[in-house]
Design a protein around this motif. Structure first.
Motif, mmCIF file in Angstrom:
data_model
loop_
_atom_site.group_PDB
_atom_site.id
_atom_site.type_symbol
_atom_site.label_atom_id
_atom_site.label_comp_id
_atom_site.label_asym_id
_atom_site.label_seq_id
_atom_site.Cartn_x
_atom_site.Cartn_y
_atom_site.Cartn_z
ATOM 1 N N PRO A 153 0.836 -1.198 0.000
ATOM 2 C CA PRO A 153 0.000 0.000 0.000
ATOM 3 C C PRO A 153 0.868 1.245 0.000
ATOM 4 O O PRO A 153 1.925 1.281 0.621
ATOM 5 N N LEU A 154 0.417 2.227 -0.719
ATOM 6 C CA LEU A 154 1.131 3.493 -0.736
ATOM 7 C C LEU A 154 0.276 4.487 0.010
ATOM 8 O O LEU A 154 -0.933 4.321 0.122
ATOM 9 N N SER A 155 0.890 5.510 0.509
ATOM 10 C CA SER A 155 0.094 6.598 1.025
ATOM 11 C C SER A 155 -0.564 7.230 -0.193
ATOM 12 O O SER A 155 0.100 7.800 -1.043
ATOM 13 N N LEU A 156 -1.877 7.054 -0.251
ATOM 14 C CA LEU A 156 -2.636 7.522 -1.410
ATOM 15 C C LEU A 156 -2.348 8.992 -1.658
ATOM 16 O O LEU A 156 -2.170 9.443 -2.793
ATOM 17 N N GLN B 50 0.280 10.812 -0.687
ATOM 18 C CA GLN B 50 1.643 11.083 -1.148
ATOM 19 C C GLN B 50 1.863 10.603 -2.569
ATOM 20 O O GLN B 50 2.626 11.185 -3.321
ATOM 21 N N ALA B 51 1.217 9.497 -2.914
ATOM 22 C CA ALA B 51 1.465 8.885 -4.222
ATOM 23 C C ALA B 51 0.590 9.474 -5.311
ATOM 24 O O ALA B 51 0.483 8.908 -6.388
ATOM 25 N N PHE C 64 -2.489 7.037 -6.304
ATOM 26 C CA PHE C 64 -2.302 5.599 -6.489
ATOM 27 C C PHE C 64 -2.400 4.919 -5.133
ATOM 28 O O PHE C 64 -1.878 5.421 -4.135
ATOM 29 N N ASN D 258 -9.338 7.638 1.753
ATOM 30 C CA ASN D 258 -8.773 7.143 0.489
ATOM 31 C C ASN D 258 -9.522 7.687 -0.704
ATOM 32 O O ASN D 258 -8.922 8.026 -1.727
ATOM 33 N N TYR E 173 -8.703 11.382 -1.422
ATOM 34 C CA TYR E 173 -7.379 11.569 -2.023
ATOM 35 C C TYR E 173 -7.311 10.978 -3.420
ATOM 36 O O TYR E 173 -6.504 11.408 -4.238
ATOM 37 N N PHE F 258 -2.652 15.591 4.109
ATOM 38 C CA PHE F 258 -1.632 16.010 3.146
ATOM 39 C C PHE F 258 -2.216 17.104 2.262
ATOM 40 O O PHE F 258 -3.353 16.991 1.808
ATOM 41 N N VAL G 33 -1.781 18.300 -1.180
ATOM 42 C CA VAL G 33 -1.117 18.004 -2.457
ATOM 43 C C VAL G 33 -1.914 18.629 -3.581
ATOM 44 O O VAL G 33 -3.139 18.640 -3.559
ATOM 45 N N VAL H 297 5.580 13.817 -6.464
ATOM 46 C CA VAL H 297 5.106 12.592 -5.819
ATOM 47 C C VAL H 297 6.026 12.207 -4.663
ATOM 48 O O VAL H 297 7.242 12.237 -4.781
ATOM 49 N N GLY H 298 5.423 11.885 -3.531
ATOM 50 C CA GLY H 298 6.188 11.362 -2.400
ATOM 51 C C GLY H 298 6.793 12.412 -1.499
ATOM 52 O O GLY H 298 7.486 12.076 -0.548
ATOM 53 N N ALA I 20 5.014 15.139 -0.014
ATOM 54 C CA ALA I 20 4.122 15.842 0.915
ATOM 55 C C ALA I 20 4.259 15.284 2.337
ATOM 56 O O ALA I 20 4.607 14.131 2.536
ATOM 57 N N GLU J 230 -2.962 3.998 6.878
ATOM 58 C CA GLU J 230 -2.128 5.055 6.316
ATOM 59 C C GLU J 230 -0.951 5.350 7.251
ATOM 60 O O GLU J 230 0.191 5.502 6.806
ATOM 61 N N THR K 264 1.566 2.657 6.899
ATOM 62 C CA THR K 264 2.310 2.815 5.656
ATOM 63 C C THR K 264 3.367 3.906 5.783
ATOM 64 O O THR K 264 4.473 3.785 5.271
ATOM 65 N N LEU K 265 3.004 4.964 6.488
ATOM 66 C CA LEU K 265 3.932 6.084 6.642
ATOM 67 C C LEU K 265 4.953 5.836 7.751
ATOM 68 O O LEU K 265 5.888 6.615 7.928
#
Lengths: 1041, 535
Positions: A728-731, A733-734, A737, B120, B123, B178, B180, B186-187, B189, B512, B515-516
């Motif tokens: 899983p990605l941080s939606l 941040q990505a 995605f 989700n 975003y 975030f 954004v 990408v990546g 924030a 989340e 993941t972070l």
């Protein structure tokens, strides 16, 4: 365009190796030896290889259909002594000394069929058919002898308890379901991804085993992991299960043989989930329930569940509504062997109704046709065709999960007649249960859907293999094979417009719905291979080089009309066009591979196998389109060099190899999801995705001792690098995605497995033997290149597992209820709190707030560690060991066969019980018979332990069990009785048998069945309203002539 | 060696044949099932679809069509004691338990979707709008086809509006988020507090307002069933959303007092209730892609009821919660938006035109707590709810013009503005629909503000997800209505505007955080369970 030079080079190298063996084979023939090879009954045995090993592979011959052969020996050999050997797969080879004379000579042989298990002949994973004695790798084998007493319901269930290191589990018990197979340990982290590669008569089966009839199986061979399965490359890390169906080769020459087998019986539940038989409500003086102004029953002040239902109103909804379903199997086989032709065909019809009422169950018809045709003396042609067609009305809701039949049945109020819940004369199977019934109406009437829904899953399957073999010389064979596996599936799910609805507290008419799905899978594999062998003195070499092309095309088409405008028309035209929804997918998968297998055998003493393989697949990321695999194994048959008292056979062996797992189709692509024309982001593409790579090392020992025992012991260590994970990605941040498929984990596994086969008594009229298999496996996530994550099976979000670096696979995490006051001190929030003044331990052994015992406020307290974390290890699904014990006792014409298997240790998360705590349906909530001071209010369970379905230690149960999986008592009619049945012709046999499957389970587990796993994955032993597996008791009559 | 040569030739021949075959299969298989991202972002027509459909995604994030669960609407309405439901679905029961439990921010909890699904989805919408805007920056022109009209101006403005809505909802519901946009690599924030997220939303609304000012384009209606986004509508929508953002961001009465209400007034005066008023609304297609799941459940009598707190607002003789399974005497609200009369034979009172209907039977299990009980349910959007066969097909609002009026009225009062105008704006629905006593410019500030919050509970019921909760956390604690302490209802439960231990915003979802690599945290809870700060 992919250049595939290296695969080609590999193959060419293999061919060169084969060609080089021709050096030894030029000679001029002079003396002629002829003879005939017969079996014990005096029948000619075709296909026997007659050789004089010291003269090399050029000297020799094969017997014809009548068992005769002719060979020529060079004149230079005249006057010399030689060893001449007759050998054929399945028979013990016979050798004798001869002196070659100048004149033609006759040498006849009589061969006896090999019977002992260890003499089984293996064809999977080796260059040429090899006696098990001469194997360097681990190959599990289930032969005809082990299958004939209790014909397996499906090929996978035939493996249960019979092969060490192979576990089989019925995730869902409904008829027609296929059990999950796991060989040794997990190779991947995803749910349901541990299935071995399945091969049926040489065809790579992409569509499972559901359509194959267990009666048709001749043998099953299992390659257990990379150490043995390297020849299968990128699809074999989870092992290989290779199934061979019955052929006509064993029929008597020139005779047609018939076999019919008919089995009739019933299926029923053995263990029921214990239901609550009392209630917590106030009763009127007349014994009726007190009903409040808001239409509900009124709880007693103490909230204890200990009151009796008014006389005659309690029903056991499980026993009352589950049925004993009928099961019928009719099987007929005709086989013929004449001259150069073997022919075998069978037809079968299976009906398995299951245990749910109002459904017809699973119905399947199978036809099989196998043909072997010799073409001249140097070529053969074979075809194997299996056709299966099945219909199954076990609806999606009758299977598992929230909203399923078992969900609503297990939660049904105990004082309602589900057939007429609102009394005679009202709507049958009404979805609206009486408001005052215990515990509300939200779960609906489980019978309604069974009665109303028209569902059918129709599968049509063809598995076909065509092969041709050409032997230009005795030492060289070319094989060409084409195999195809085709599945046509059509699913119809129709709820008519105007049926009684279930969505509100009053009955209404539903708008109906129609769901039509088709699934069309077409897979093929074409291969060409060359096998060369030579014998030089004591050294026998066999080399096989294979080139294969695989292609798979999957088409899927789904349509849904969620509202119908017209009643009684199960056609999409009746759907409201504004609610019509359709989607489709197309997948094309291509793989090219080549491999070379080299076997060396020195005097049946020193054995070596080398394997090299190269794969290229469209499933690999575009930057990594190729992958290489190797295998290296060796064995020493010590007993051939040293005579050890008491040991007839002693072999040690070691193997190391690699094999892979292919990514799924969609893993590498970077796409948007498109739904009804709208776009949303999906996964980030991964061009670098590689097949996961398993490396396995195994060491083993095989022994036959005291003329009665065969022992095998193997230790395997393996690790899978680059196991796939949807990371899983941080939606945010990505950029929207959600995830990416990556080679993100390394998984380690270690297995100890063993089997012991004992022929305890072997007399003419009495024999007893048993086979014990056992396994202990441990598996761990060595490395995880992503954040620790929660995972569960897909239904109901039962995310009770927690994956992280260094964690064992299958460990259950959740809240643990504190059992001592002292451990509450770990919670940082309790710093400075006088815990002994605040808490006490109740009679269940749980810590509760002081003064709450027996009150509605009594609750268990969750343990919190010193970091403030309440998510701790609460269980482990991995058993200490698993075992199987097969026993066969024969006396006179009787045979008793029993297979026990089970696990010791290993826990199950009983999610069903957790739900039932909320609805107060589980017997564990019953307070009757408890001393007054130990009674608990229902809130203790339905709020405390239920815990809003958050996983917790209350529902972790010991999953140990012993299961009497197969039992048969059969009687073969004696010759004197058969003599009176001359009308059956020669070769007649009659057998009657009583057969039981899953007859009895010994366990402390409180659910339907401890053999629980979710979505076919042994790491996910979560029991959540699954269709229970059931026992079958049948009678069988088998007639052959 | 003759034989050897023959073998060699044979082997070589076969090898050549096979190598020839080997080169043919093409291993570069495309995935025909889903649009490839790189290709889609290079296509004007796909970029147009991407931006257009992100409005649908954003709507789903708010009103819950994703997974067909009313998330976060129902759980937050229960937390606000605006709606009630004793079933375990959608986090309603868990978050409605008394005493309150901490929000269960666990990636293992089914209820975790209360936060994770909207998070989700919003975003996802933001990512799509950002992609669309960056494609436009690269020179891709949104259009239905190569020769069709360039729709860059309207799609760009529409994308700004969606950016504002996504960031705005994040800032209202969550404690952090975030920020954004199309310019964020990408990546890169990082999480920022809700105040910063809300401020970022306002800049996007300002860009939408600026991009729409004085323009005459229209956003294609295929993306916005139920209404037409002309430039004027886009501008006024952005103004109303900006006013909401400023007014609803506060978590406490004190923060509410510190809001720049002059700015709220500025935005609201250009909002959807001015000139020719309109509601922000959608037309459902049965829940396929369009449908308001929040309403589908909120107006489903057998599932969701109107919380007794709201019943008490309408009839002060009612208790604020049930204390036993026995219902109190039937409520008789003065407000015409409530059903009146005697129940029919089945126990229903379904007064046509009334928003709240009555049913004597309560579907909930008393063992789960009688505090969930209520005999009233909302029916204003019943034709959109699962109560009917053809559900989610009607047109329903998610922001009423009345909401904008109430924002103007509140801003007028809080800026010491024209109280008579404020009273008349309140009276539009208070008198116009409820037939209650009109307020005047002479009414007390308490009465005016209390009437606003009354209208917000009754008139705005089941419109925009989260609205009731946003109000309860910011309501002035001293407010009284008909003698009831509506700003401090839960005095006896140790709370004030919200019950004690009710989270005032949601944490970033556990998955989340995992993941972070950030420790999982949560909010809320009252004794004896683990207790965390409310905010």
């Amino acid at each position: 365009m992919i250049s595939f030079n290296r695969v080609g080079r590999l193959f060419a190298a293999g061919l060169a190796l084969i060609a080089s063996s021709a050096i030894a084979s030029s000679a001029q023939a002079q003396t002629v030896i002829t003879g005939r090879v017969t079996d014990a009954a005096g029948n000619g045995v075709p296909g026997v290889n007659i050789v004089i090993p010291t003269l090399g592979p050029g000297v020799g011959g094969n017997t014809k259909v009548d068992g005769t052969y002719t060979m020529t020996v060079p004149s230079s050999s005249v006057g010399q002594n030689f060893v001449i050997t007759a050998r054929r797969i399945g028979f013990a080879p016979v050798s004798r000394n001869i002196t070659i004379g100048a004149a033609a000579a006759t040498q006849n042989f009589q061969l006896s069929q090999e019977a002992s298990k260890i003499d089984d002949v293996i064809v999977t994973g080796v260059a040429e058919a090899t006696s098990a004695k001469n194997l360097t790798i681990s190959v599990g084998h289930v032969g005809a002898a082990q299958l004939k007493d209790v014909p397996a319901i499906s090929p996978a269930s035939a493996l249960a308890g019979k092969v060490a290191g192979v576990r089989v589990s019925f995730t869902q018990g409904q008829p027609g379901s296929t059990p999950a197979i796991r060989v040794r340990t997990s190779t991947n982290l995803g749910v349901g991804t541990q299935s071995p590669l399945i091969i049926i008569d040489g065809v790579i089966a992409q569509n499972g085993l559901a359509d194959i009839n267990g009666n048709d199986i001749e043998t099953i061979e299992v390659l257990k992991g990379a150490a043995s399965s390297s020849t299968y490359g990128s699809s074999a890390a989870a092992g290989v299960v290779s199934i061979t169906t019955k052929r006509g080769k064993d029929s008597p020459e020139g005779k047609v043989s018939f076999l019919t087998r008919n089995e009739f019986g019933t299926a029923s539940v053995e263990h029921y989930v214990p239901l609550l038989e009392h209630h917590p409500y106030q009763l009127n003086p007349d014994g009726s329930f007190v009903i409040s102004g808001s239409g509900t029953r009124v709880l007693k002040a103490d909230h204890y569940i200990d009151a009796n239902f008014p006389a005659g109103t309690y029903r056991d909804q499980l026993k009352e509504n589950l049925i004993d379903g009928r099961t019928v199997t009719n099987y007929a086989q005709i086989a013929l062997r004449r001259d150069n032709t073997n022919f075998s065909t069978s037809f079968s019809r299976d009906t398995d109704r299951g245990i749910l009422p109002l459904l017809r169950g699973f119905r399947r018809q199978n036809a099989r046709l196998n043909l072997d045709q010799g073409l001249g003396s140097k070529a053969d042609f074979s075809a194997a065709l299996t056709y299966g067609i099945s219909n199954n009305d076990q609806t999606p809701t009758s299977r598992a999960g929230s909203g399923s039949t078992f969900f609503s049945l297990l939660q049904a109020p105990p004082d309602v007649d589900l057939t007429y819940p609102n009394g005679p004369g009202t709507t049958k199977y009404s979805p609206v249960l009486p408001k005052a019934a215990a515990g509300g109406t939200a779960r609906g009437n489980p019978l309604l859907d069974l009665a109303q829904r028209s569902y059918n899953d129709r599968r049509e399957r063809i598995v076909a293999a065509f092969s041709a073999r050409y032997r230009p010389f005795g030492w060289l064979t070319f094989d060409g094979n084409y195999g195809t596996d085709r599945l046509n599936q059509r699913e119809t799910n129709f709820l008519d417009r105007g049926l009684v609805g279930s969505n509100t507290s009053t009955e209404n008419e539903t708008p109906g719905s129609l769901n039509l799905n088709t699934n069309n899978n077409q897979a093929s594999n074409s291969l060409i291979s060359a096998l060369g062998n030579f014998t030089l003195g004591q050294l026998h070499s066999a080399t096989r080089a294979t080139y294969q092309y695989e292609e798979e095309r999957n088409n899927n088409f789904n349509t849904l009309a969620s509202t119908l405008k017209v009643a009684s028309v199960p056609d999409l035209q009746a759907g409201d066009p504004t609610t019509l929804n359709a989607n489709s997918t197309i997948q094309t998968i291509r793989t090219i591979n080549g491999n070379v297998v080299q076997n060396l055998n020195y005097g049946d003493r020193y054995l070596v196998q080398l394997v090299g393989r190269r794969d290229a697949s469209s499933l690999f990321g575009s930057a990594n389109r190729r992958a290489n695999y190797y295998g290296l194994s060796g064995a020493w048959r010590i007993s051939e060099d040293f005579k050890i008292p008491g040991f007839q056979e002693l072999k040690i062996r070691a193997a190391k190899g690699t094999a892979g797992l292919r990514p799924n189709f969609e893993y590498q692509y970077e796409t948007y999801s498109v739904f009804a024309g709208t776009l949303s982001k999906n996964t980030v593409g991964n061009k670098n995705l590689e097949p996961a790579l398993q490396t396995e090392t195994e060491v083993g020992l095989n022994a036959t001792f005291l003329n009665r025992f065969d022992l095998e012991y193997v230790k395997s260590d393996r690790h899978t690098e680059g196991a796939f994970l949807l990371v899983p990605l941080s939606l945010a941040q990505a950029g929207g995605f959600t995830a990416q498929y990556q080679n993100a984990a390394r998984i380690g596994g270690r297995t100890f497995e063993g089997s012991l086969n004992a022929r305890v008594i072997e007399r003419q009229n009495l024999s007893y033997n048993f086979t014990l298999t056992a396994e202990r496996s441990r598996q761990k996530i060595d490395q995880l290149n992503r954040a620790a994550f929660r995972v569960g099976s897909t239904s109901q979000n039962q995310n009770v597992f927690y994956y992280r670096n260094g964690e064992q696979l299958g460990v259950i995490y959740g809240q643990r209820w504190a059992r001592s006051i002292a451990e509450l001190g770990d919670n940082p929030l309790n710093a400075g709190v006088d815990l002994n003044a605040k808490y006490e331990v109740n009679d269940d052994g749980y810590v509760v707030l002081k003064g709450t015992r027996g009150k509605t406020t009594e609750r268990p307290i969750a343990y919190v560690d010193s970091k403030g974390n309440n998510n701790v290890k609460i269980g482990d699904v991995n058993p200490d060991y698993t075992f199987g014990l097969a026993n066969t006792l024969r006396f006179a014409g009787f045979t008793v066969y029993g297979l026990l298997d089970g696990t010791r240790g290993g826990q199950i998360y009983n999610f069903t019980r957790q739900w039932m705590y909320q609805d107060r349906r589980h017997a564990f909530l019953d307070q009757t018979g408890k001393p007054a001071e130990n009674k608990k209010a229902l809130d203790y369970y339905s709020i405390g332990f239920y815990n809003a379905l958050e996983p917790n230690s209350e529902f972790v149960e010991d999953g140990s069990y012993v299961k009497l999986r197969e039992l048969s008592l059969s009687y073969n009619f004696g010759q004197s009785l058969l003599n009176s049945m001359r009308f059956l012709g020669v070769g007649r046999s009659v057998k009657v048998a009583l057969i039981g499957r899953n007859l009895k389970t010994w366990t402390n587990y409180s659910g339907f069945d401890p053999e629980s796993s979710s979505n076919g994955d042994f790491n996910f032993r979560i029991d959540g309203f699954r269709y229970p597996s059931f026992r079958q008791l049948t009678g069988q009559i088998e007639i052959g002539f | 060696m003759n034989l050897r040569n023959r073998i060699g030739a044979l082997a070589g021949g076969i090898g050549v044949l096979m190598l020839a075959g080997a080169c043919n299969p093409d291993l570069n298989v495309t995935n025909p099932n889903q649009p490839d991202v790189a290709r889609a972002l290079a296509s004007g027509s796909d970029v147009r679809s991407l931006i257009g459909s992100s409005y649908n995604t954003m709507f789903q994030a708010m009103q819950g069509l994703t997974d067909n669960e009313p998330l976060p609407g129902l759980a937050t309405a229960v937390m606000a004691d605006n709606m009630t439901m004793a079933y375990g679905n959608f986090g309603a029961r868990f978050n409605g338990q008394e005493p309150r439990l901490a929000y269960n921010n666990s990636s293992a909890a089914g209820d975790g979707r209360v936060a994770s699904t909207p998070y989700n989805t919003l975003y996802g919408a933001l990512g799509a709008a950002n992609d669309g805007l960056s494609a436009i920056k690269r020179g891709i022109k949104p259009a239905t086809g190569k020769t069709a009209a360039d729709e860059t101006p309207q799609m760009q403005a529409f994308a700004y509006l969606i950016q504002g809505m996504a960031l705005g909802f994040e800032g209202l519901v969550f404690d952090k988020g975030f920020v954004v946009d199309e310019d964020t690599p990408v990546g890169t924030a990082v999480l920022q507090p809700y105040t910063a997220v809300s401020a970022a939303a306002l800049t996007k609304y300002d860009k939408a307002i600026a991009a729409a000012a004085g323009k005459s384009w229209t956003v294609a209606t295929e993306f916005t069933p139920g209404m037409t986004f002309t430039a004027d509508v886009v501008g006024r929508t952005a103004n109303t959303m900006a006013a909401r953002q400023l007014a609803y961001t506060p978590r406490t009465a004190a923060e509410n007092a510190a809001v720049n209400w002059g700015k709220v007034l500025q935005y609201a005066e250009k909002g959807i209730s001015t000139g020719s008023p309109f509601d922000l609304q959608i037309k459902g297609d049965g829940g396929n892609t369009w449908g308001d799941t929040f309403k589908a459940f909120a107006d489903l009598e057998s599932w969701v009821r109107t919380d007794q707190r709201v019943v008490q607002l309408a009839d002060p003789t009612q208790p604020v919660v049930y204390t036993s399974v026995t219902p109190p005497p039937q409520a008789v609200p003065a407000d015409r938006r409530w059903a009146r009369g005697t129940p029919d034979a089945d126990g229903f009172i379904k007064t046509p035109g009334a928003d709240f209907w009555f049913y004597k039977d309560i579907p909930y299990d008393p063992a789960r707590g009688v505090y969930f009980f209520s005999q009233w349910y909302h029916a204003r959007y019943i034709t959109h709810s699962y109560e009917v066969d053809d559900y989610m097909l009607t047109t329903v609002p998610y922001v009423l013009a009345a909401e904008n009026d109430l924002l103007i009225a509140e801003a007028l009062i809080r800026t010491n503005g024209d109280k008579a105008r404020a009273a008349s704006l309140i009276n539009k629905t208070r008198v116009g629909r409820g037939n209650l006593t009109p307020l005047t410019g002479g009414s007390s500030t308490n009465d005016l503000l209390a009437a606003i919050f009354y209208e917000r509970d009754i008139e705005l019921f089941a419109t925009g997800a989260g609205q009731a909760w946003f109000d309860r956390r910011r309501i002035d604690t001293s407010l009284t209505y008909n003698g009831l302490p509506i700003g401090n209802t839960w005095g006896f439960r140790g709370g004030n505007s919200l019950q004690k231990g009710t989270p005032r915003h949601l944490p970033v979802p556990a998955r989340e955080l995992e993941t972070l690599g950030i420790p999982v945290y949560t909010y809320g809870g009252a004794s004896p369970n683990p207790v965390f700060p409310d905010m």
